[in-house]
Design an enzyme around this catalytic site. Sequence first.
Site, mmCIF file in Angstrom:
data_model
loop_
_atom_site.group_PDB
_atom_site.id
_atom_site.type_symbol
_atom_site.label_atom_id
_atom_site.label_comp_id
_atom_site.label_asym_id
_atom_site.label_seq_id
_atom_site.Cartn_x
_atom_site.Cartn_y
_atom_site.Cartn_z
ATOM 1 N N ASP A 165 0.674 -1.114 -0.010
ATOM 2 C CA ASP A 165 -0.045 -0.106 0.001
ATOM 3 C C ASP A 165 0.924 1.208 -0.021
ATOM 4 O O ASP A 165 2.028 1.071 0.300
ATOM 5 C CB ASP A 165 -1.028 -0.020 1.162
ATOM 6 C CG ASP A 165 -0.346 -0.354 2.440
ATOM 7 O OD1 ASP A 165 0.985 -0.602 2.739
ATOM 8 O OD2 ASP A 165 -1.169 -0.736 3.318
ATOM 9 N N ASN A 185 -7.964 -2.192 13.885
ATOM 10 C CA ASN A 185 -9.453 -2.644 13.441
ATOM 11 C C ASN A 185 -9.452 -3.830 12.567
ATOM 12 O O ASN A 185 -10.558 -4.294 11.715
ATOM 13 C CB ASN A 185 -10.226 -1.324 12.752
ATOM 14 C CG ASN A 185 -9.317 -0.959 11.399
ATOM 15 O OD1 ASN A 185 -8.438 -1.885 11.033
ATOM 16 N ND2 ASN A 185 -9.962 0.342 10.841
ATOM 17 N N HIS A 231 -7.595 -4.303 9.800
ATOM 18 C CA HIS A 231 -7.449 -4.420 8.444
ATOM 19 C C HIS A 231 -5.949 -4.974 8.251
ATOM 20 O O HIS A 231 -5.250 -5.106 8.928
ATOM 21 C CB HIS A 231 -7.385 -2.837 8.125
ATOM 22 C CG HIS A 231 -6.158 -2.009 8.567
ATOM 23 N ND1 HIS A 231 -6.220 -0.648 9.063
ATOM 24 C CD2 HIS A 231 -4.853 -2.162 8.571
ATOM 25 C CE1 HIS A 231 -4.899 -0.192 9.506
ATOM 26 N NE2 HIS A 231 -4.178 -1.068 9.100
ATOM 27 N N GLU A 290 -10.081 -1.833 4.664
ATOM 28 C CA GLU A 290 -10.714 -1.444 6.025
ATOM 29 C C GLU A 290 -11.846 -2.350 6.083
ATOM 30 O O GLU A 290 -12.516 -2.821 5.325
ATOM 31 C CB GLU A 290 -10.993 0.072 6.113
ATOM 32 C CG GLU A 290 -9.850 0.864 6.036
ATOM 33 C CD GLU A 290 -9.188 1.250 7.271
ATOM 34 O OE1 GLU A 290 -8.780 0.242 8.095
ATOM 35 O OE2 GLU A 290 -8.655 2.105 7.425
HETATM 36 C C1 F6R Z 1 1.362 -1.291 6.003
HETATM 37 C C2 F6R Z 1 0.150 -2.168 6.256
HETATM 38 C C3 F6R Z 1 -0.618 -1.933 7.476
HETATM 39 C C4 F6R Z 1 -0.014 -2.317 8.593
HETATM 40 C C5 F6R Z 1 -0.902 -2.160 9.844
HETATM 41 C C6 F6R Z 1 -0.171 -2.694 11.296
HETATM 42 O O1 F6R Z 1 2.107 -1.538 4.864
HETATM 43 O O2 F6R Z 1 -0.421 -2.618 5.207
HETATM 44 O O3 F6R Z 1 -1.655 -2.598 7.367
HETATM 45 O O4 F6R Z 1 0.560 -3.523 8.379
HETATM 46 O O5 F6R Z 1 -1.636 -1.110 10.027
HETATM 47 O O6 F6R Z 1 0.930 -1.627 11.523
HETATM 48 P P1 F6R Z 1 1.920 -1.560 12.707
HETATM 49 O O7 F6R Z 1 3.002 -2.753 12.238
HETATM 50 O O8 F6R Z 1 2.238 -0.217 12.695
HETATM 51 O O9 F6R Z 1 0.962 -1.881 13.801
#
Ligand code: F6R
Length: 237
Positions: free
Chosen positions: A67, A136, A138, A143
Amino acid sequence: MEIIKVKDSDELGKKAAEIVAAKIKEQNESILGLATGSTPEKMYANLIEDYNAGDLSFSNTTTFNLDEYAGLASDHPNSYRYYMDHNLFNHIDIEKQKTYIPNGTANDLEAECTHFEELIKQTGTIDLQLIGLGLNGHIGFNEPGTSFDERTHVVRLKQSTRAVNARFFPSLNDVPKLALTMGIATILEAKQILFLVQGEHKADILKKVVHGDVTEDVPASVLQTHPNVILLTDIDI
Ligand code: F6R
């Protein structure tokens, strides 16, 4: 889902790097799917160490990131391109032109998503896809409520996700409202998924993901349907 319990973020970073390194060594031209965020930081540091020690080369590796934020240029410190360059790519022997991240500054974001999908298709199947877990539920920026059939698409970020990610920005207002993300249908096509979840604050959501219903309200629950997922976590589930 194979569950590997680790004791803390250090062990998670080490073990995850071992799995990624083994994949690169086992397969000459490997295609990796990468993630950003706090969780994989130590894994990337370990991979750089392996490279510096002469144990690992990325010269035949291609990468696709999950992403990117819309509107942030590659040299913006909060863009995921910047994160990847600084946490991994600038320190190893990967060819930069084989590191694909959706372009968040493309004039036509929808066309950029279609182009990204085509690039994956032309390159082949992702051998190993890294996934982190949002609070959440995701994965990527898919989302809650996102259809499991979506491919790479533009997403409006939930306020809760923007609030969680505000820790990386000067203020909440600076967090982009739109992002580009690989879709769940795209993610599920990877041959293997390495799912990294670290920290007690994710215990409740991880339990739903692993033991709850498979539902679009908890996007990561779809991983229950993939035949080859390794979950590395320091959470007792
Ligand atoms: C980032 C991504 C997000 C993160 C998720 C957890 O490329 O795809 O889905 O993996 O938000 O983020 P952290 O590791 O910062 O808790």
